[in-house]
Write a protein that holds these residues in place. Structure first.
Motif, short mmCIF file in Angstrom:
data_model
loop_
_atom_site.label_atom_id
_atom_site.label_comp_id
_atom_site.label_asym_id
_atom_site.label_seq_id
_atom_site.Cartn_x
_atom_site.Cartn_y
_atom_site.Cartn_z
N LEU A 41 0.81 -1.03 0.08
CA LEU A 41 -0.05 0.04 -0.02
C LEU A 41 0.95 1.24 -0.12
O LEU A 41 1.89 1.30 0.81
CB LEU A 41 -0.72 -0.05 1.33
N VAL A 42 0.56 2.14 -0.97
CA VAL A 42 1.37 3.43 -1.06
C VAL A 42 0.30 4.62 -1.06
O VAL A 42 -0.54 4.49 -1.55
CB VAL A 42 2.10 3.61 -2.34
N MET A 43 0.60 5.41 0.05
CA MET A 43 -0.31 6.86 0.07
C MET A 43 0.40 8.00 -0.28
O MET A 43 1.55 8.08 0.43
CB MET A 43 -0.98 6.74 1.43
N THR A 44 0.24 8.64 -1.32
CA THR A 44 0.83 10.10 -1.63
C THR A 44 -0.06 10.95 -1.68
O THR A 44 -1.24 11.11 -2.01
CB THR A 44 1.71 9.81 -2.64
N ASP A 45 0.74 12.04 -1.83
CA ASP A 45 -0.12 13.49 -2.03
C ASP A 45 0.73 14.23 -3.49
O ASP A 45 1.77 14.58 -3.30
CB ASP A 45 0.12 14.48 -0.96
N PRO A 46 0.01 14.01 -4.53
CA PRO A 46 0.62 14.44 -5.60
C PRO A 46 0.59 16.12 -5.85
O PRO A 46 0.77 16.61 -6.92
CB PRO A 46 -0.19 13.84 -6.75
N ARG A 69 5.82 16.95 -6.19
CA ARG A 69 5.32 15.65 -6.11
C ARG A 69 6.05 14.57 -6.32
O ARG A 69 7.05 14.67 -6.95
CB ARG A 69 4.44 15.90 -7.56
N GLU A 70 5.67 13.50 -5.63
CA GLU A 70 4.56 13.24 -4.82
C GLU A 70 5.10 13.45 -3.42
O GLU A 70 6.46 12.75 -3.12
CB GLU A 70 4.18 12.02 -4.95
N CYS A 71 4.58 13.58 -2.35
CA CYS A 71 4.84 13.53 -1.03
C CYS A 71 4.34 11.98 -0.49
O CYS A 71 2.99 11.93 -0.61
CB CYS A 71 4.08 14.67 -0.40
N LEU A 72 5.25 11.23 -0.01
CA LEU A 72 4.90 10.14 0.62
C LEU A 72 4.22 10.07 2.04
O LEU A 72 4.83 10.80 2.83
CB LEU A 72 6.10 9.09 0.58
N HIS A 73 3.05 9.65 2.02
CA HIS A 73 2.29 9.68 3.59
C HIS A 73 2.55 8.34 4.26
O HIS A 73 2.27 8.29 5.34
CB HIS A 73 1.10 10.30 3.11
N TRP A 74 2.67 7.15 3.23
CA TRP A 74 2.25 5.97 3.99
C TRP A 74 2.90 4.78 3.17
O TRP A 74 2.77 4.98 1.82
CB TRP A 74 1.15 5.74 4.28
N PRO A 112 -2.65 14.04 6.61
CA PRO A 112 -2.83 15.30 5.43
C PRO A 112 -2.52 16.56 6.20
O PRO A 112 -3.08 16.74 7.29
CB PRO A 112 -4.39 14.93 4.98
N ARG A 113 -1.71 17.21 5.62
CA ARG A 113 -1.39 18.46 6.01
C ARG A 113 -1.31 19.65 5.06
O ARG A 113 -0.25 20.25 4.59
CB ARG A 113 -0.11 18.60 6.93
N PRO A 114 -2.49 19.83 4.09
CA PRO A 114 -2.33 20.68 2.98
C PRO A 114 -2.23 22.19 3.28
O PRO A 114 -3.04 22.62 4.11
CB PRO A 114 -3.94 20.29 2.43
N PRO A 115 -1.05 22.64 2.91
CA PRO A 115 -0.96 24.05 3.37
C PRO A 115 -1.63 24.98 2.49
O PRO A 115 -2.02 26.00 3.08
CB PRO A 115 0.77 24.14 2.98
N LEU A 116 -2.02 24.71 1.25
CA LEU A 116 -2.61 25.61 0.26
C LEU A 116 -3.53 24.79 -0.94
O LEU A 116 -3.21 23.65 -1.05
CB LEU A 116 -1.53 26.52 -0.35
N GLY A 117 -4.57 25.10 -1.04
CA GLY A 117 -5.69 24.75 -1.94
C GLY A 117 -6.10 23.11 -1.55
O GLY A 117 -5.88 22.81 -0.35
N ILE A 118 -6.89 22.70 -2.44
CA ILE A 118 -7.42 21.24 -2.13
C ILE A 118 -6.38 20.21 -2.65
O ILE A 118 -5.97 20.26 -3.80
CB ILE A 118 -8.80 21.36 -2.85
N HIS A 119 -5.90 19.37 -1.94
CA HIS A 119 -5.06 18.41 -2.23
C HIS A 119 -5.57 17.18 -2.44
O HIS A 119 -6.52 16.67 -1.63
CB HIS A 119 -3.94 18.14 -1.02
N ARG A 120 -5.17 16.09 -3.14
CA ARG A 120 -5.52 14.73 -3.43
C ARG A 120 -4.52 14.06 -2.45
O ARG A 120 -3.50 14.23 -2.70
CB ARG A 120 -5.44 14.44 -5.03
N TYR A 121 -5.21 13.02 -2.04
CA TYR A 121 -4.46 11.93 -1.18
C TYR A 121 -4.84 10.61 -1.84
O TYR A 121 -6.01 10.15 -1.73
CB TYR A 121 -4.64 12.04 0.23
N VAL A 122 -3.72 9.97 -2.44
CA VAL A 122 -4.00 8.58 -3.30
C VAL A 122 -3.55 7.57 -2.66
O VAL A 122 -2.40 7.52 -1.92
CB VAL A 122 -3.15 9.04 -4.61
N MET A 123 -4.18 6.56 -2.43
CA MET A 123 -3.98 5.23 -1.89
C MET A 123 -3.79 4.25 -2.93
O MET A 123 -4.69 4.05 -3.58
CB MET A 123 -4.87 4.86 -0.78
#
Length: 181
Positions: free
Chosen positions: A67-72, A83-88, A111-122
């Protein structure tokens, strides 16, 4: 509901393209934060996602998954220079099980989105064999999180295309909603 219908929101949300190549999901994966079941593209408050979600993977016990979770969208969707920040990152998860039964390579980061709407992808991959989980040093974990590439990781470990993927959106909570002590 056909598995192929699970791909459409991933295309609309540009997860296919930004993070993954087109694939057909073949494994059912359910994700829930507390009492909230995840559906593709839904909005989750960062507070609700403070702890790792409960994930159930359908499969035979001798199947193994990663399982990979990232924030692109790091640091911001309009300029995703990180892109991409690895969360898990969890490997060797048994089929029919959940990530707690696998080996956590990079611990869950909320998730710690500093700006805007971020997608978190698993993204879920089926492994061909048991992986020897690398043990990153404390400084190595932070380095591993920055500019991670889900595609490159899958290539390096010969995982082929994903077998499942889901994503949610999160944005920074307005200051007015934060408690002042």
């Amino acid at each position: 509901m056909s598995m192929a219908s699970h791909v459409e929101p991933l295309i609309v949300g540009r997860v296919i393209n930004d993070v993954l190549d087109l694939f057909v999901p073949t494994v059912a994966m359910s994700v829930r934060f507390g009492t909230k079941d995840l559906t593709n593209g839904c909005q989750i408050r960062p507070l609700v996602a403070a702890n790792a979600p409960d994930i159930h993977i359908v499969g035979r016990a001798n199947d193994l998954f990663t399982l990979v979770m990232t924030d692109p969208d790091a640091p911001s969707p309009s300029e995703p220079s990180m892109r991409e920040c690895l969360h898990w990152l969890v490997v060797n998860i048994p089929g029919g099980g959940d990530p707690s039964q696998g080996e956590e390579v990079v611990p869950y980061m909320s998730p710690r989105p500093p700006l805007g709407i971020h997608r978190y992808v698993m993204v879920l991959y089926q492994q061909r064999s048991r992986m020897v989980a690398p043990v990153p040093t404390a400084s190595g974990v932070d380095a591993a999180r920055a500019r991670f590439s889900t595609r490159a990781f899958a290539d390096r470990h010969e995982m082929g295309l994903p077998v499942a993927a889901m994503y949610f959106n999160a944005q920074r909570e307005p200051a007015s909603r934060r408690r002042h002590y």
